[in-house]
Design an enzyme around this catalytic site. Structure first.
Site: not given
Ligand code: UD1
Length: 424
Positions: A23-24, A95, A119, A127, A169-170, A312, A334, A404
């Site tokens: 999915k991701n 998200r 989530c 988020r 950040s992913v 996750d 995280i 989901r």
């Molecule tokens: C993705 C995954 C999710 C996984 C997460 C971490 C998808 C659809 N989702 O989520 O399943 O748990 O990676 O491996 O692929 N952050 C900020 N500012 C930003 C973006 C992120 O502060 O602009 C923070 C977030 O709040 C969090 C951390 O960075 O504490 C990591 O988030 P991120 O890696 O961006 O996760 P997602 O891409 O949302």
């Protein structure tokens, strides 16, 4: 709202599980199709709700979506009615909806995109998407936030630049990789996430002619191109689904052959399972896991960006450690709000205390069935695992969270001996 009814404990868990597409990985790849004028074919899509949501979003933006071959392959073609409005009504549950922002601005130089949902994993801080927005600004995107929407535009093409992400950040990494592909000149992205799903996205873009080069573990160089070519791409297997079934076999003394996934991508998780006593054999594209009679405890599992232990899988490992023979701990680095399932596990008898970011898990738990409520996607999988090893009938409510991200979860579990049914 659908529920799962699980009668446990599962005495014999045995058989084969075929892992679905990730999915991701699929979500950003689908978002990236907005960069194309040409047709794109994507294979091995998992049929889960988030993917349907992303396909609906693409449709609402004017893409033509045609399913082929059992609905796991999709052919996406741009139409003349391409729009740049990502509506709250679609994006609110997911998200990854934010991932259309960069591609729309890169391709059409404008977008009105809703703030995303998904989530709730970060307590009061929500988020955030600041890393996405700040980095896109560096490529020349201007934006204003009005009534929950990001109104963004650029003066023609985005322009390549050097971006050093202040934290990993992913989502922001994916956003910028996609956006830089059509930008003018060279972009250097430092401190990128390097999850396998990100590599899948770059491989997909490269297959269409994007000039992306990994020049370090967390650095990419992208030279902008004018357009992308037609391509056909197969999405990688789901890392978190694989991990979830590996934990299932370990906690339930099962014997599972988990197929269609490259074990090299989850070394950290497999090493931890070996530490607790699981017997693991690795093959080229499958994993054989045999659960131990006695599960050993582990001190200090710490979630981290890849190649560290994935956030996750923390909820599923918590269930496993409740059954270990001593005290364990998990520290979440995280997402602050990642422990919501702990309260529900306590209702089944789990002895878990949480202080700041660390959960202390006391082991030797004999779970007794109860009704429990899913709070998010991975929490729902953890509660199902707990139900599998609980005595009696566990009802897991709000399984829409599970739907989901897990394809055919209850049927895959039924096939390996779990007494589970969906209540409508
Ligand atoms: C993705 C995954 C999710 C996984 C997460 C971490 C998808 C659809 N989702 O989520 O399943 O748990 O990676 O491996 O692929 N952050 C900020 N500012 C930003 C973006 C992120 O502060 O602009 C923070 C977030 O709040 C969090 C951390 O960075 O504490 C990591 O988030 P991120 O890696 O961006 O996760 P997602 O891409 O949302």
């Amino acid at each position: 709202m659908d529920k799962f009814s699980i009668t446990g404990p599962c005495r014999v868990m045995k058989g084969e599980v075929s892992i679905s597409g990730s999915k991701n990985a699929a979500l950003p790849i689908l978002a990236a199709t907005l960069l194309f004028d040409k047709t794109v074919i994507i294979e091995n899509l998992p049929r889960v709700r988030d993917i349907d949501t992303m396909l609906n979003l693409l449709k609402s933006l004017g893409s033509n979506i045609q399913f082929l071959n059992n609905k796991k392959t999709v052919k996406i073609t741009k139409t003349k009615k391409q729009k740049q409005f990502a509506s709250y009504s679609i994006v609110k549950t997911m998200r990854a909806g934010i991932l259309v922002l960069g591609p729309l601005v890169a391709k059409y130089h404008k977008s009105i995109s809703s703030f995303p949902g998904g989530c709730v994993l970060n307590g009061n801080s929500g988020r955030p998407i600041n890393l996405h927005l700040e980095a896109l600004k560096k490529l020349g995107m201007k934006y204003e936030i009005k009534k929950g929407y990001i109104h963004a535009k650029s003066n023609g093409k985005l322009k390549g630049d050097k971006i050093n992400f202040p934290s990993i950040s992913v989502g922001a990494s994916q956003q910028l990789l996609m956006s830089a592909v059509l930008a003018k000149g060279k972009t250097l992205l430092h401190n990128l996430a390097c999850e396998p799903e990100i590599k899948d996205l770059t491989n997909f873009l490269i297959s269409a002619g994007a000039k992306i080069k990994w020049i370090g573990k967390r650095t990419c160089q992208i030279i902008g191109v004018n357009s992308l070519k037609e391509t056909k791409y197969t999405v990688m297997g789901d890392r978190i689904e694989t991990g979830t079934f590996c934990v299932a076999a370990t906690v339930a003394k099962g014997d599972l052959l988990i197929k269609n996934f490259d074990p090299k991508l989850i070394k950290t998780e497999l090493n931890l399972l070996k530490k607790v006593g699981a017997k693991i054999k690795l093959f080229k594209n499958s994993i054989h896991v045999k659960g131990p009679e006695r599960i050993k405890s582990i001190k200090n599992i710490t979630t981290k960006e890849y190649p560290g232990f994935p956030t996750d899988l923390a909820p599923q490992f918590m269930v496993l450690l409740c059954k270990a023979s001593g005290t364990s701990s998990i520290t979440e680095n995280i997402f602050q709000g990642r422990f919501l399932h702990a309260m529900e596990l306590q209702r089944l008898g789990g002895k878990i205390t949480i202080k700041n970011r660390t959960a202390k898990i006391e082991g030797n738990t004999n779970f007794i069935a109860a009704e429990v409520m899913s709070s998010d996607l991975r929490a729902s999988a953890a509660l199902v695992l707990a139900g599998i090893v609980s005595k009696g009938n566990t009802i897991v409510t709000r399984v829409y969270h599970c739907d989901r991200g897990y394809e055919n979860f209850e049927n895959k579990l039924k096939k390996i001996g779990v007494n589970i049914k969906r209540l409508k």
